[in-house]
Each structure stands twice: as structure tokens, then as C-alpha cells.
Design a protein around this motif. Structure first.
Motif, PDB file in Angstrom:
ATOM      1  N   ARG A   1     -28.503  69.559 -44.104  1.00  0.00           N
ATOM      2  CA  ARG A   1     -29.113  69.100 -43.330  1.00  0.00           C
ATOM      3  C   ARG A   1     -29.982  67.589 -43.562  1.00  0.00           C
ATOM      4  N   GLU A   2     -30.816  66.904 -44.609  1.00  0.00           N
ATOM      5  CA  GLU A   2     -30.327  65.837 -45.893  1.00  0.00           C
ATOM      6  C   GLU A   2     -29.272  64.977 -45.251  1.00  0.00           C
ATOM      7  N   SER A   3     -28.370  65.607 -46.143  1.00  0.00           N
ATOM      8  CA  SER A   3     -26.787  65.147 -46.165  1.00  0.00           C
ATOM      9  C   SER A   3     -26.118  64.851 -44.482  1.00  0.00           C
ATOM     10  N   LEU A   4     -25.958  65.650 -43.727  1.00  0.00           N
ATOM     11  CA  LEU A   4     -25.765  65.481 -42.777  1.00  0.00           C
ATOM     12  C   LEU A   4     -26.486  64.400 -42.001  1.00  0.00           C
ATOM     13  N   ALA A   5     -27.906  64.329 -41.486  1.00  0.00           N
ATOM     14  CA  ALA A   5     -28.328  63.317 -41.436  1.00  0.00           C
ATOM     15  C   ALA A   5     -27.839  62.165 -42.588  1.00  0.00           C
ATOM     16  N   LEU A   6     -27.867  61.739 -43.353  1.00  0.00           N
ATOM     17  CA  LEU A   6     -27.869  60.030 -43.933  1.00  0.00           C
ATOM     18  C   LEU A   6     -26.108  60.061 -43.584  1.00  0.00           C
ATOM     19  N   LEU A   7     -25.045  61.122 -43.682  1.00  0.00           N
ATOM     20  CA  LEU A   7     -23.609  60.832 -43.027  1.00  0.00           C
ATOM     21  C   LEU A   7     -24.185  60.055 -41.505  1.00  0.00           C
ATOM     22  N   ARG A   8     -24.369  61.211 -40.612  1.00  0.00           N
ATOM     23  CA  ARG A   8     -25.410  60.178 -39.250  1.00  0.00           C
ATOM     24  C   ARG A   8     -25.147  59.028 -39.496  1.00  0.00           C
TER      25      ARG A   8
END
Length: 96
Positions: free
Chosen positions: A46-53
């Protein structure tokens, strides 16, 4: 598919995964090492996807609206000639 659509789809899938992880935790308990690892991995995704966004400038601009500055100068009083003072009643009438 556009990057925005891909990230949205990935977020939807991740939300579903997190729901399943929560159900598994309820059934198996959250004290075991394996369950803690699954929970941590899901949270890390979840954190990694937020960083990608956040890393995509086009998406970052889409999230933040432009700020509108409001001047400190008083408004022109002629704008309010046809309105009553709120809570005070009309100027030419008396309170009951």
C-alpha cells in the motif's frame, strides 16, 4: 490503458487484498509470525503504491487544486446594498 487507470486498478486490487488479509487475521489470529508477515507485506504494498502515485507529476498536479488568493482589502460596500444584515433585521424596521 493510461497510467492513471493502471494505478487505480492496482489500488482497487490492493484494497481487495487488504480485505482478505483482514478476514484471514480474524480467522487465524494476528499473533502468528506468518500472519504478521502477510499484514506487513500488504501494508508495504500500500505504501509503495502511494509512493508511485506521488512520483508521477501528472497525478500529483491532478490531486492538488490551484490555490486562490483572497485579497485583504475590504469589499466594496455597494455590493451589499440590497441585502439585510444577518441576524440584525432590516435597517428601516424595528425588532418586535
Amino acid at each position: 490503458m493510461a497510467l492513471h487507470d493502471e494505478l487505480t486498478s492496482a489500488q482497487r486490487c490492493l484494497d481487495e487484498l487488504l480485505r482478505y488479509v483482514k478476514r484471514l487475521e480474524q480467522q487465524l489470529g494476528s499473533g502468528g509470525l506468518e500472519m504478521r508477515r502477510v499484514r506487513m507485506d500488504a501494508d508495504r504494498l500500500r505504501e509503495s503504491l502511494a509512493l508511485l502515485r506521488d512520483a508521477d507529476p501528472a497525478l500529483a498536479k491532478a490531486k492538488r487544486p490551484d490555490l486562490v488568493s483572497i485579497p485583504d482589502t475590504p469589499y466594496d460596500n455597494t455590493l451589499w446594498t440590497d441585502s439585510d444584515d444577518e441576524g440584525l433585521g432590516a435597517r428601516d424596521r424595528h425588532a418586535p
